[in-house]
Enzyme design. Structure first.
Site, PDB file in Angstrom:
ATOM      1  N   TYR A  11      -3.253 -17.883 -28.920  1.00 34.42           N
ATOM      2  CA  TYR A  11      -3.062 -17.929 -27.601  1.00 34.42           C
ATOM      3  C   TYR A  11      -3.538 -18.891 -26.740  1.00 34.42           C
ATOM      4  CZ  TYR A  11      -4.192 -14.627 -23.516  1.00 34.42           C
ATOM      5  OH  TYR A  11      -4.231 -14.004 -22.134  1.00 34.42           O
TER       6      TYR A  11
ATOM      7  N   LYS B 226       1.398 -16.742 -28.033  1.00 37.51           N
ATOM      8  CA  LYS B 226       1.398 -16.296 -26.787  1.00 37.51           C
ATOM      9  C   LYS B 226       1.103 -17.462 -25.756  1.00 37.51           C
ATOM     10  CE  LYS B 226       0.009 -13.963 -23.081  1.00 37.51           C
ATOM     11  NZ  LYS B 226      -1.308 -13.410 -21.958  1.00 37.51           N
TER      12      LYS B 226
END
Lengths: 307, 307, 307, 307
Positions: free
Chosen positions: C136, C164
């Protein structure tokens, strides 16, 4: 390159007229008041001296006036701050021609590229002048910190002769003082943080460049004298008083940064009868109304002005 | 203030001779190559055009050459970037005298003081000139982001006519495009991010100002034409290719920022026979050895140079 | 580690009751609404899912509910975000036990120490689990950017299976897509920037994780379908509409960051009848009064709510 | 809430075994050595105490050991640092149960939302405990600075009883000391900057929390005693010596931040025979080879270790 500069060296604020022209009469009053207070040097065209807000013509005007008014009574350092090496060298040429005792340069800014470029910048400046060069460490403006290693490398090679530290990093300053001492003190180390000059003296600073020294030069000179005498209680007490006086910069409503700080200094000098106006350079608005009242209240509270 | 500028507007790189002088012959070759490729305008003295690395004399020299060489074939925007309003106005005077079609100005920098000062700065520039003004949003250099609200307020009052967005904030750019459209499109919106021009077109940009356009202007023109034709597959495919070409800027060993980016552009242009040298302005070191070999490899890989 | 996740994967917002407890009924309504809209996966306990605002007990509660409600209809990714490796592994253990399909971890934060530590962190996570790991990239929260080189190194060694991207750096994302493609696409690349999903698709993203997808999942699914069909005009038109809908986050008066963004999502979901309240976790104040009215106006303007 | 804490309060470093478990024997040796040196309190689970690198179980283990070993000889402050209010309250519950004398909390982090949320955070902590609360001002970790106004507002309402200042902003600290004095000194003000404790004392600090105090507690106690006696020459001389000792943190090769600082403290304690190993928590690498030799050299140079 032998001018030794120690003590209180205020960064002289540049007064403007209502219409934004250089106000030489106010400038002269301010310098005479500082010399009368016993300051040990003057730093003209520093950040507080609105160097970055001044055209080349204005810079020459201010510098010429400073040299003429001071007439050799104390050394003058000239800010030669600009984005890049050749632009800085142009300002150095002007400073040389007008007759100052040293120049103060920052790292280049706007398009940064790492410490190697900063080092090359200072080396190019040295190649271009015989004047003492002070490295101006002011990351809040140029967005790079001058490392202790870089500064000592430049000192060892005779590139720079001093540092004006406005980095806000007192830990780094402590290490700089130690490194300089270990190297035989090639550098004159001045702090720009007017609120903690006492701590800088304890750390071993050679002097200070306090913007607030425009407002109360006598206080900083008394503090310096106490420092020289080893009277730390007086050093500290003066600092506590000056820290309270510094609260004039919090009087500015709705303005931050340079506009609040120098805006408050100019307002105080107007209230003290030294400046004609508190006019600021474009695009900065001058202090008005409540902000001016706030500055006045702090001056009164600290005995610089009658109620 | 009616020049409408749409399409590909490369920020023209400024070639130097070995000794650091302006190399007008190389500059002319670069401009002719760009015009031949079909670019729609030229942005002279941008960040890539080393505006912050240039003295006033150099700036005039470059601008005069650009006007003379271009001879009205496409509009010319001139960077008038400096720390403060009056200094910028001096550059605007030069640009007006030399005959450009618009000026590009950033927020003031070095001593920031909040958005109110940025707004006052642009309003003062408008009061000083009749030329179209493009606001240059480049926080990596000036350390402030121009907000959508500020830009649209300036647009509504006719203060600015366009924006060159190099903010790296594509979310904000999307909102800017929407706000501009809702206001009747008073602004011309150009993106400076050469690697994601396709996304900016999808968002609704009116054009691009790609530094990499110095190296491959034809690619950006083909991409623009595909955009105008609604052929998104081609827009995307050109972008993928150009993104790979952009990897020349990663070839620089031990150099970052401006020195890596413009250093790579200059090196590529030298390898392509457009520039005599890849000399850089002080205090930036030019690319050498492995770095040059890296640039060459990327050019070869992308078919711009034979192996 | 073979779950392939492509398409729209909303970061599910966590509803609270008036007294700050987890509101499972509202949570179920939200998930059912998203599944009905055709989303391709769910990301539970993301930043929008208030992972950093949740105790370990709360995290387990939310995750268990998500697994139970979803019942395998789409894959579930679980945020396992915390300051340090061992703390993250504890959350991974919970996620494994509760039965999710993959975990999402950031770089460690609070006491940063350079990219080598970030790499070691992800390698330690891999050693601790068989689940797919998504890196992330969210520098606004963890104050470090995951470089393309680091991500591709981790991909090559099978440490991570996806990214992400909430970095706001679309230039870097473009290079990541290209590097991933060149490496045989070991990574699933999802964008978290709901306002510029179209540009990310053009760049080659495998899907999106839009916080705004809580409010309008159907819009993001339609956009995805158009992307799969190569219908860029629809991709773009949906994005323009969704960008306007995103303006609910500007409705928050006197609140910024997470409180404004998720506060607006929760308020919209309450207005849409999905959530009971727009309650926020301590120390965040919920939206009230004018802020709620502002959210309502945007929903009405975009046809999600009747006037 | 009446525990008055003045003087030297080292942030106790947490020793690990080779396999990464808590090494209670080394921990006890360190605490006994500090108590023998005359420190006035202990701060357990500070940033140096690897609070952010510790699971909840580890935190309880360390805290329990500290209470048991110290056995009331000096007050113990416990770090209860975490991302959000309820998570912090869980740590406060543990600290209360284990029997400490005060807790130290930072602003929430990971998803910031402005000063109003920070204020609400501290007010919620106060509602949850009767223990004295110290606000920990450490922007390098939590990316927000606690303003003087906020701290004094919290002090006036009895929310906080002290501040540990690791902000690196000595100007702000000076204003905080003045504001606290003007308000009747509701706050105990401790500095965390071990290299400039002398300046903080001159400014009026009530004590220090020096990470380096793990290595040389006796030096900081001598400095404190000199401060109490008004002997500024000794305060300064001790500081100069301690600043040189602090150079152990520069010995770390290729490691920065926490890993370099605490890594050097642990290495020094191992060399001094206090710790079994210099093991670090994941994902931080321990110091080895040249780095260890560098630490040793500084210890020898300063007389803490024989050559």
């Amino acid at each position: 390159m032998t001018t030794v500069l120690r003590g209180v060296v205020p960064p002289v604020v540049t007064p403007l007229t209502e219409t934004g022209r250089f106000d030489e009469a106010s400038f002269a009053r301010n310098i005479e008041r500082q010399l009368a207070a016993g300051v040990h040097g003057l730093f003209v065209l520093g950040s507080s001296g609105e160097v970055a807000f001044s055209t080349t013509t204005r810079r020459r005007e201010v510098l010429a006036a400073a040299v003429r008014i001071t007439a050799g009574r104390v050394p003058i350092l000239a800010g030669v701050i600009d984005t890049q090496t050749e632009r800085v060298i142009e300002h150095i040429r002007d400073a040389e021609e007008l007759g100052v005792d040293g120049v103060v340069a920052t790292a280049p800014f706007y398009a940064l590229g790492g410490e190697a470029q900063v080092e090359r910048h200072f080396r190019a400046l040295r190649a271009a002048t015989q004047l003492p060069i002070y490295a101006y460490d002011i990351p809040v403006c140029v967005h790079v910190k001058l490392s202790v290693d870089l500064l000592m490398r430049l000192a060892a090679d005779g590139i720079i002769q001093g540092v004006k530290d406005s980095s806000g990093d007192d830990v780094s300053f402590r290490f700089l003082v130690a490194a300089n001492r270990a190297a035989g003190s090639p550098l004159t180390l001045l702090t720009g943080h007017e609120v903690v000059v006492d701590g800088a003296y304890l750390a071993g600073a050679d002097g200070c460049v306090p913007g607030l020294g425009n407002v109360d030069p006598a206080g900083y000179v008394r503090q310096w004298d106490a420092y020289q005498a080893g009277d730390w209680q007086t050093v500290r007490a003066e600092q506590d008083r000056l820290a309270d006086l510094m609260r004039i910069v919090f009087a500015a409503q709705g303005i931050s940064g340079y506009g609040a700080g120098v805006g408050a200094f100019k307002t105080a000098l107007q209230l003290l009868g030294v400046f004609e106006t508190n006019q600021m350079p474009e695009p900065v608005a001058r202090l008005t109304g409540e902000s001016v009242a706030g500055v006045r209240a702090v001056l009164v509270r600290n005995g610089l002005l009658e109620a």
